[in-house]
Write a protein that holds these residues in place. Structure first.
Motif, PDB file in Angstrom:
ATOM      1  N   GLU A 136      35.410 -37.746  22.623  1.00  0.00           N
ATOM      2  CA  GLU A 136      36.575 -37.227  21.918  1.00  0.00           C
ATOM      3  C   GLU A 136      37.649 -36.783  22.898  1.00  0.00           C
ATOM      4  N   GLU A 137      37.262 -36.065  23.953  1.00  0.00           N
ATOM      5  CA  GLU A 137      38.233 -35.591  24.929  1.00  0.00           C
ATOM      6  C   GLU A 137      38.880 -36.748  25.663  1.00  0.00           C
ATOM      7  N   GLY A 138      38.125 -37.780  25.904  1.00  0.00           N
ATOM      8  CA  GLY A 138      38.668 -38.908  26.642  1.00  0.00           C
ATOM      9  C   GLY A 138      39.630 -39.740  25.815  1.00  0.00           C
ATOM     10  N   GLU A 139      39.401 -39.804  24.476  1.00  0.00           N
ATOM     11  CA  GLU A 139      40.212 -40.654  23.617  1.00  0.00           C
ATOM     12  C   GLU A 139      41.523 -39.997  23.208  1.00  0.00           C
ATOM     13  N   GLU A 140      41.540 -38.686  23.050  1.00  0.00           N
ATOM     14  CA  GLU A 140      42.730 -38.025  22.544  1.00  0.00           C
ATOM     15  C   GLU A 140      43.855 -38.037  23.574  1.00  0.00           C
ATOM     16  N   GLU A 141      45.054 -38.136  23.069  1.00  0.00           N
ATOM     17  CA  GLU A 141      46.231 -38.251  23.922  1.00  0.00           C
ATOM     18  C   GLU A 141      46.626 -36.892  24.503  1.00  0.00           C
ATOM     19  N   TRP A 142      46.979 -36.919  25.773  1.00  0.00           N
ATOM     20  CA  TRP A 142      47.484 -35.723  26.447  1.00  0.00           C
ATOM     21  C   TRP A 142      48.992 -35.709  26.348  1.00  0.00           C
ATOM     22  N   LYS A 143      49.555 -34.561  26.018  1.00  0.00           N
ATOM     23  CA  LYS A 143      51.002 -34.391  26.001  1.00  0.00           C
ATOM     24  C   LYS A 143      51.422 -33.659  27.276  1.00  0.00           C
ATOM     25  N   VAL A 144      52.498 -34.131  27.902  1.00  0.00           N
ATOM     26  CA  VAL A 144      52.918 -33.609  29.201  1.00  0.00           C
ATOM     27  C   VAL A 144      54.302 -32.975  29.095  1.00  0.00           C
ATOM     28  N   ILE A 145      54.445 -31.799  29.699  1.00  0.00           N
ATOM     29  CA  ILE A 145      55.716 -31.079  29.726  1.00  0.00           C
ATOM     30  C   ILE A 145      56.014 -30.661  31.154  1.00  0.00           C
ATOM     31  N   LYS A 146      57.199 -31.009  31.629  1.00  0.00           N
ATOM     32  CA  LYS A 146      57.641 -30.586  32.955  1.00  0.00           C
ATOM     33  C   LYS A 146      58.842 -29.661  32.801  1.00  0.00           C
ATOM     34  N   GLY A 147      58.956 -28.690  33.712  1.00  0.00           N
ATOM     35  CA  GLY A 147      60.107 -27.806  33.618  1.00  0.00           C
ATOM     36  C   GLY A 147      60.007 -26.608  34.529  1.00  0.00           C
ATOM     37  N   LYS A 148      60.953 -25.704  34.331  1.00  0.00           N
ATOM     38  CA  LYS A 148      61.004 -24.439  35.065  1.00  0.00           C
ATOM     39  C   LYS A 148      60.699 -23.324  34.073  1.00  0.00           C
ATOM     40  N   PHE A 149      59.700 -22.514  34.391  1.00  0.00           N
ATOM     41  CA  PHE A 149      59.198 -21.533  33.431  1.00  0.00           C
ATOM     42  C   PHE A 149      59.238 -20.118  34.004  1.00  0.00           C
ATOM     43  N   LEU A 150      59.646 -19.179  33.156  1.00  0.00           N
ATOM     44  CA  LEU A 150      59.560 -17.762  33.512  1.00  0.00           C
ATOM     45  C   LEU A 150      58.168 -17.222  33.217  1.00  0.00           C
ATOM     46  N   ALA A 151      57.538 -17.780  32.207  1.00  0.00           N
ATOM     47  CA  ALA A 151      56.192 -17.333  31.837  1.00  0.00           C
ATOM     48  C   ALA A 151      55.444 -18.452  31.137  1.00  0.00           C
ATOM     49  N   ILE A 152      54.160 -18.575  31.460  1.00  0.00           N
ATOM     50  CA  ILE A 152      53.243 -19.489  30.778  1.00  0.00           C
ATOM     51  C   ILE A 152      52.049 -18.653  30.348  1.00  0.00           C
ATOM     52  N   ASN A 153      51.856 -18.516  29.047  1.00  0.00           N
ATOM     53  CA  ASN A 153      50.776 -17.684  28.527  1.00  0.00           C
ATOM     54  C   ASN A 153      49.875 -18.499  27.605  1.00  0.00           C
ATOM     55  N   ALA A 154      48.580 -18.313  27.752  1.00  0.00           N
ATOM     56  CA  ALA A 154      47.597 -18.915  26.856  1.00  0.00           C
ATOM     57  C   ALA A 154      46.720 -17.789  26.317  1.00  0.00           C
ATOM     58  N   VAL A 155      46.698 -17.625  24.998  1.00  0.00           N
ATOM     59  CA  VAL A 155      45.959 -16.518  24.391  1.00  0.00           C
ATOM     60  C   VAL A 155      44.942 -17.051  23.391  1.00  0.00           C
ATOM     61  N   SER A 156      43.742 -16.494  23.434  1.00  0.00           N
ATOM     62  CA  SER A 156      42.678 -16.866  22.495  1.00  0.00           C
ATOM     63  C   SER A 156      42.604 -15.897  21.325  1.00  0.00           C
ATOM     64  N   MET A 157      43.433 -14.854  21.363  1.00  0.00           N
ATOM     65  CA  MET A 157      43.526 -13.878  20.280  1.00  0.00           C
ATOM     66  C   MET A 157      44.951 -13.345  20.269  1.00  0.00           C
ATOM     67  N   SER A 158      45.270 -12.499  19.339  1.00  0.00           N
ATOM     68  CA  SER A 158      46.650 -12.023  19.233  1.00  0.00           C
ATOM     69  C   SER A 158      47.086 -11.199  20.441  1.00  0.00           C
ATOM     70  N   CYS A 159      46.125 -10.550  21.127  1.00  0.00           N
ATOM     71  CA  CYS A 159      46.422  -9.664  22.273  1.00  0.00           C
ATOM     72  C   CYS A 159      47.286  -8.482  21.834  1.00  0.00           C
ATOM     73  N   ALA A 160      47.021  -7.973  20.635  1.00  0.00           N
ATOM     74  CA  ALA A 160      47.752  -6.808  20.140  1.00  0.00           C
ATOM     75  C   ALA A 160      47.321  -5.552  20.881  1.00  0.00           C
ATOM     76  N   CYS A 161      48.227  -4.600  20.992  1.00  0.00           N
ATOM     77  CA  CYS A 161      47.949  -3.318  21.639  1.00  0.00           C
ATOM     78  C   CYS A 161      48.949  -2.303  21.096  1.00  0.00           C
ATOM     79  N   PRO A 162      48.816  -1.023  21.432  1.00  0.00           N
ATOM     80  CA  PRO A 162      49.742  -0.020  20.864  1.00  0.00           C
ATOM     81  C   PRO A 162      51.208  -0.334  21.125  1.00  0.00           C
ATOM     82  N   ARG A 163      51.528  -0.899  22.290  1.00  0.00           N
ATOM     83  CA  ARG A 163      52.925  -1.202  22.602  1.00  0.00           C
ATOM     84  C   ARG A 163      53.414  -2.472  21.920  1.00  0.00           C
TER      85      ARG A 163
END
Length: 307
Positions: A136-163
């Motif tokens: 499955e991983e080998g067959e599915e298409e990869w999407k590619v993005i190039k650019g200049k980034f201030l932040a790249i975040n990957a979250v597995s949950m909402s990451c909520a906190c008091p602030r």
């Protein structure tokens, strides 16, 4: 579970030891997705909440040098990092999480007995049974993005906190086998401030032209420096010059690489591959239960629709 207790807030809804103790006594069980981080096919670490490159990585790297300040170091490092306004150039490749039934912008928060998590788990299991994980991983298409980034975040949950009551991705789910990949492209300092302020209120924090969000099951990131051919003399010179810039931050040139923030710990390897493992672990928790006010508002809305 860390300075912000985001794991506790995202899985229980409150940072209270008595509540957590009661969940353990009752035996409540909440499955949780876990992301594995790799570099050059070598396993580095696991992540259950945030993987941040750029802004959040720079904050962590700077704050680690100022532990003597206590919790105030995060505010100081955050303000300093915001003023520096560093951006990083690189390439991101990702595989969309097609098995999920939700979207990062559908405003469907993960709650106790979440139907999206249950459906996503069932569909993912069926896909693996039919095709096999590797196929499955080998067959599915990869999407590619190039650019200049201030932040790249990957979250597995909402990451909520008091602030940040809604977190980095309000509609992220705890156990759907995916992560929300948030890309903040290079923009003005004022626009970036507007984006950061959105984390503290109820407005849509992804409603900016320079912010993109994708629900993914795996992704890869390679910085511009890593993409360059290091075999030539010129590239070796660039690498050494980049090292000089890292050793002497007062230099006026732009820093070429950031640091990954992996659940509050630094990862020096900028080029990484991340894979999300569906419901790899279980917590003594029940998930966030619906607020009585929310239920009352929902009931009132239903009555109004009927009338």
């Amino acid at each position: 579970s860390g300075s912000t207790d985001c794991i506790c807030y995202s899985t229980v809804g409150i940072s209270d030891p008595v509540t957590s103790a009661l969940h353990i006594i009752v035996g409540d069980c909440q499955p949780l997705d876990v992301s594995s981080v790799h570099h050059n096919n070598t396993f580095l670490k696991y992540s259950v909440s945030l993987l941040g490159y750029g802004f959040y990585g720079d904050i962590l790297k700077d704050s680690e040098k100022k532990r003597w300040m206590g919790p105030m170091r995060y505010d100081y490092s955050g303000f300093k990092t915001f003023l520096s306004h560093h951006y990083y150039e690189g390439t991101i490749a990702y595989q969309p999480a097609k098995h999920t039934h939700g979207s990062p912008r559908d405003k469907e928060s993960c709650r106790t007995g979440c139907y999206i998590c249950k459906k996503s788990e069932k569909q993912l299991a069926e896909q693996h049974k039919e095709c096999g994980l590797k196929h499955e991983e080998g067959e599915e298409e990869w999407k590619v993005i190039k650019g200049k980034f201030l932040a790249i975040n990957a979250v597995s949950m909402s990451c909520a906190c008091p602030r940040s009551p809604k977190g980095l991705s309000p509609a992220a789910h705890l156990a759907d086998g995916s992560a929300d990949l948030i890309l903040v492209r290079k923009c003005s300092r004022f626009d970036f401030l507007r984006y950061l302020v959105r984390h503290t209120n109820q407005d849509d924090q992804f409603d900016f032209p320079f912010v993109d969000v994708y629900r993914v099951k795996c992704f890869q990131f390679t910085s511009k420096l890593s993409e360059d051919n290091e075999s030539s003399v010129m590239d070796i010179g660039k690498k050494r010059f980049g090292q000089f810039c890292r050793d002497h931050p007062a230099c006026c040139c732009n820093i070429v690489n950031s640091t990954w923030n992996c659940d509050g710990e630094t990862l020096d390897s900028s080029a990484i591959e991340v894979r999300v493992h569906c419901q790899l672990m279980k917590l003594f928790a029940r998930g966030i239960e619906e607020n009585c006010k929310d239920e009352a508002a929902s009931s009132q809305s239903s009555i109004e629709q009927l009338l």
